[in-house]
Design an enzyme around this catalytic site. Structure first.
Site, PDB file in Angstrom:
ATOM      1  N   GLU A   1      -9.385   1.534  -1.807  1.00  0.00           N
ATOM      2  CA  GLU A   1     -10.263   2.344  -0.598  1.00  0.00           C
ATOM      3  C   GLU A   1     -12.065   2.151  -1.073  1.00  0.00           C
ATOM      4  O   GLU A   1     -12.768   2.165  -0.388  1.00  0.00           O
ATOM      5  CB  GLU A   1      -9.956   3.883  -0.566  1.00  0.00           C
ATOM      6  CG  GLU A   1      -8.717   3.804   0.220  1.00  0.00           C
ATOM      7  CD  GLU A   1      -8.731   3.809   1.879  1.00  0.00           C
ATOM      8  OE1 GLU A   1      -9.760   3.962   2.363  1.00  0.00           O
ATOM      9  OE2 GLU A   1      -7.678   3.253   2.156  1.00  0.00           O
TER      10      GLU A   1
ATOM     11  N   ASP B   1      -2.482   4.052   9.640  1.00  0.00           N
ATOM     12  CA  ASP B   1      -2.361   3.991   7.939  1.00  0.00           C
ATOM     13  C   ASP B   1      -3.178   5.094   7.562  1.00  0.00           C
ATOM     14  O   ASP B   1      -4.037   5.713   8.297  1.00  0.00           O
ATOM     15  CB  ASP B   1      -2.570   2.801   7.670  1.00  0.00           C
ATOM     16  CG  ASP B   1      -2.595   2.662   5.780  1.00  0.00           C
ATOM     17  OD1 ASP B   1      -1.571   3.311   5.243  1.00  0.00           O
ATOM     18  OD2 ASP B   1      -3.374   2.234   5.141  1.00  0.00           O
ATOM     19  N   SER B   2      -2.915   5.637   6.191  1.00  0.00           N
ATOM     20  CA  SER B   2      -3.891   6.660   5.859  1.00  0.00           C
ATOM     21  C   SER B   2      -5.386   6.092   5.561  1.00  0.00           C
ATOM     22  O   SER B   2      -6.237   6.863   5.225  1.00  0.00           O
ATOM     23  CB  SER B   2      -3.273   6.981   4.310  1.00  0.00           C
ATOM     24  OG  SER B   2      -3.180   5.875   3.455  1.00  0.00           O
TER      25      SER B   2
ATOM     26  N   CYS C   1       2.372   2.401   6.976  1.00  0.00           N
ATOM     27  CA  CYS C   1       1.992   3.172   5.690  1.00  0.00           C
ATOM     28  C   CYS C   1       3.442   3.594   5.077  1.00  0.00           C
ATOM     29  O   CYS C   1       4.272   3.966   6.048  1.00  0.00           O
ATOM     30  CB  CYS C   1       1.219   4.484   6.059  1.00  0.00           C
ATOM     31  SG  CYS C   1       0.877   5.352   4.824  1.00  0.00           S
ATOM     32  N   ASN C   2       3.502   3.053   4.061  1.00  0.00           N
ATOM     33  CA  ASN C   2       5.140   3.542   3.592  1.00  0.00           C
ATOM     34  C   ASN C   2       5.211   5.080   3.320  1.00  0.00           C
ATOM     35  O   ASN C   2       6.335   5.655   3.687  1.00  0.00           O
ATOM     36  CB  ASN C   2       5.399   2.887   2.163  1.00  0.00           C
ATOM     37  CG  ASN C   2       5.196   1.293   2.210  1.00  0.00           C
ATOM     38  OD1 ASN C   2       6.506   0.790   2.282  1.00  0.00           O
ATOM     39  ND2 ASN C   2       4.089   0.597   2.345  1.00  0.00           N
ATOM     40  N   THR C   3       4.173   5.542   3.015  1.00  0.00           N
ATOM     41  CA  THR C   3       4.302   7.036   2.584  1.00  0.00           C
ATOM     42  C   THR C   3       4.606   7.830   3.882  1.00  0.00           C
ATOM     43  O   THR C   3       5.595   8.855   4.126  1.00  0.00           O
ATOM     44  CB  THR C   3       2.848   7.570   2.173  1.00  0.00           C
ATOM     45  OG1 THR C   3       2.504   6.736   1.196  1.00  0.00           O
ATOM     46  CG2 THR C   3       3.044   9.018   1.510  1.00  0.00           C
TER      47      THR C   3
ATOM     48  N   TYR D   1      -2.866   9.576   0.875  1.00  0.00           N
ATOM     49  CA  TYR D   1      -1.711  10.679   1.395  1.00  0.00           C
ATOM     50  C   TYR D   1      -0.639  10.605   0.396  1.00  0.00           C
ATOM     51  O   TYR D   1       0.121  11.651   0.332  1.00  0.00           O
ATOM     52  CB  TYR D   1      -1.050   9.802   2.577  1.00  0.00           C
ATOM     53  CG  TYR D   1      -1.724  10.294   4.209  1.00  0.00           C
ATOM     54  CD1 TYR D   1      -2.916  10.621   4.130  1.00  0.00           C
ATOM     55  CD2 TYR D   1      -0.881   9.821   5.203  1.00  0.00           C
ATOM     56  CE1 TYR D   1      -3.782  10.767   5.324  1.00  0.00           C
ATOM     57  CE2 TYR D   1      -1.645   9.978   6.672  1.00  0.00           C
ATOM     58  CZ  TYR D   1      -2.899  10.499   6.460  1.00  0.00           C
ATOM     59  OH  TYR D   1      -3.701  10.821   8.006  1.00  0.00           O
ATOM     60  N   GLY D   2      -0.673   9.645  -0.484  1.00  0.00           N
ATOM     61  CA  GLY D   2       0.707   9.611  -1.517  1.00  0.00           C
ATOM     62  C   GLY D   2       0.713  10.690  -2.555  1.00  0.00           C
ATOM     63  O   GLY D   2       1.626  10.859  -3.054  1.00  0.00           O
TER      64      GLY D   2
ATOM     65  N   CYS E   1       3.594   0.045  -0.801  1.00  0.00           N
ATOM     66  CA  CYS E   1       2.435   0.514  -0.220  1.00  0.00           C
ATOM     67  C   CYS E   1       1.541  -0.332   0.342  1.00  0.00           C
ATOM     68  O   CYS E   1       1.299  -1.487  -0.092  1.00  0.00           O
ATOM     69  CB  CYS E   1       1.653   1.160  -1.440  1.00  0.00           C
ATOM     70  SG  CYS E   1       0.114   1.834  -0.888  1.00  0.00           S
ATOM     71  N   THR E   2       1.180  -0.234   1.749  1.00  0.00           N
ATOM     72  CA  THR E   2       0.457  -1.234   2.429  1.00  0.00           C
ATOM     73  C   THR E   2      -0.879  -1.505   1.807  1.00  0.00           C
ATOM     74  O   THR E   2      -1.577  -2.412   2.120  1.00  0.00           O
ATOM     75  CB  THR E   2       0.231  -0.964   3.942  1.00  0.00           C
ATOM     76  OG1 THR E   2      -0.177   0.313   4.027  1.00  0.00           O
ATOM     77  CG2 THR E   2       1.912  -1.133   4.353  1.00  0.00           C
ATOM     78  N   HIS E   3      -1.268  -0.607   0.923  1.00  0.00           N
ATOM     79  CA  HIS E   3      -2.707  -0.987   0.222  1.00  0.00           C
ATOM     80  C   HIS E   3      -2.450  -2.056  -0.850  1.00  0.00           C
ATOM     81  O   HIS E   3      -3.552  -2.784  -1.032  1.00  0.00           O
ATOM     82  CB  HIS E   3      -3.104   0.131  -0.439  1.00  0.00           C
ATOM     83  CG  HIS E   3      -3.981   1.157   0.524  1.00  0.00           C
ATOM     84  ND1 HIS E   3      -3.335   1.892   1.389  1.00  0.00           N
ATOM     85  CD2 HIS E   3      -5.255   1.639   0.635  1.00  0.00           C
ATOM     86  CE1 HIS E   3      -4.114   2.741   1.974  1.00  0.00           C
ATOM     87  NE2 HIS E   3      -5.403   2.333   1.609  1.00  0.00           N
TER      88      HIS E   3
HETATM   89  N1  DGL Z   1      -0.875   2.700   2.508  1.00  0.00           N
HETATM   90  C1  DGL Z   1      -0.212   3.927   2.319  1.00  0.00           C
HETATM   91  C2  DGL Z   1       1.088   3.218   1.978  1.00  0.00           C
HETATM   92  O1  DGL Z   1       1.699   2.296   2.457  1.00  0.00           O
HETATM   93  C3  DGL Z   1      -0.531   5.098   1.527  1.00  0.00           C
HETATM   94  C4  DGL Z   1      -1.833   4.989   0.627  1.00  0.00           C
HETATM   95  C5  DGL Z   1      -2.007   6.392   0.224  1.00  0.00           C
HETATM   96  O2  DGL Z   1      -2.724   7.283   1.096  1.00  0.00           O
HETATM   97  O3  DGL Z   1      -1.681   7.132  -0.688  1.00  0.00           O
HETATM   98  O4  DGL Z   1       2.119   3.950   1.416  1.00  0.00           O
END
Ligand code: DGL
Length: 265
Positions: A151, A9-10, A72-74, A41-42, A184-186
């Site tokens: 974060e 993940d990011s 990570c979805n992104t 990353y998004g 988004c996994t966050h």
């Molecule tokens: N956790 C990540 C996701 O599922 C991305 C978070 C990010 O880095 O923007 O998209």
């Protein structure tokens, strides 16, 4: 020797998927890598997302992983297809499992998706949802303030509530949806706050449960499943600050994992 599963993940978001993998696959060792230093990353370009994700993958391939979970979805939106084509191990992402879980839940076919700017602009969820059920109505919204907040370890309280309220305003106003996908996994780390803002008549879906189920099924098909009960030591790598990473792992796993290391990619 049993080989580990790699999870990327990011940052800390993928830990929500790792937690479910540990629950459903207790005999599997995980090696987790969160690129916290370069998170989020998004809001990055497609090229950056692809380059950074491949750097994480190269690191984990050296650890002899038997499967890769893009938690990570992104990264899933921009790299799943090429990783599946180019790696010789099974690779799974979180978007299709999330879409499947949402379709199983919705009763009125009206689904909301919240995610990073990059995930929303990729339209990966719309595509995945409509592939399963073309008549689904999808409304997507980017919430760029959520990941930096998570974060930092801000998961509840006034600041979290205010940010979530502000960010979800438009989707709440126009909504008919009965299901909201945390794309988004966050975001599962903000689930309590999101639920309190969106109301209890909307079911919140995160992809971790369905992703772990898919991982299990694929390992079984490839005869890679570790079925022998054993004591596993998961290893967590971060490219960012160790202290905050440890703090968030403690919130998620209720204790700080033994093996947390800082690395440079
Ligand atoms: N956790 C990540 C996701 O599922 C991305 C978070 C990010 O880095 O923007 O998209």
């Amino acid at each position: 020797m049993e080989r580990p599963i790699g999870v990327i993940d990011s940052g800390v978001g993928g830990l929500t998927v790792a937690q479910e993998l540990m629950r459903q696959l207790p005999n599997e060792q995980l090696i987790y890598l969160g690129d916290t230093l370069r998170c989020p990353y998004g809001s990055r370009t497609k090229d950056e997302i692809i380059q950074f994700t491949w750097e994480m993958v190269h690191f984990l391939l050296k650890k002899d992983i038997k499967m890769l979970v893009i938690a990570c979805n992104t990264a899933t939106a921009y790299t799943l297809n090429s990783l599946q084509q180019q790696l010789s191990i099974p690779v799974i992402g979180v978007i299709k499992p999330g879409a499947r879980a949402a379709i199983k839940t919705t009763k009125n076919n009206d689904i909301g998706v919240i995610g990073t700017e990059a995930t929303v602009s990729s339209k990966a969820y719309e595509t995945a949802l409509k592939q399963i059920k073309p008549e689904i109505n999808v409304q997507s919204l980017a919430c760029p303030l959520f990941v930096p907040m998570v974060e930092k370890g801000v998961l509840e309280g006034e600041e979290a509530k205010k940010t979530v309220e502000q960010s979800l305003k438009s989707i709440i106003k126009e909504r008919n949806m009965d299901t909201l996908v945390l794309g988004c996994t966050h975001y599962p780390l903000l689930k309590g706050t999101i639920q309190s803002v969106i109301g209890n008549d909307v079911t919140i879906i995160s992809s971790s449960d369905e992703t772990a189920r898919e991982a299990s099924a694929i390992l079984e098909v490839h005869h890679l499943l570790s079925t022998r009960p054993r004591q596993v030591q998961h290893i967590f790598y971060t490219t960012g600050e160790l202290d905050i990473f440890k703090q968030i792992t403690k919130v998620i796993f209720k204790k700080t994992p033994k093996h947390i290391r800082k690395i440079r990619l």
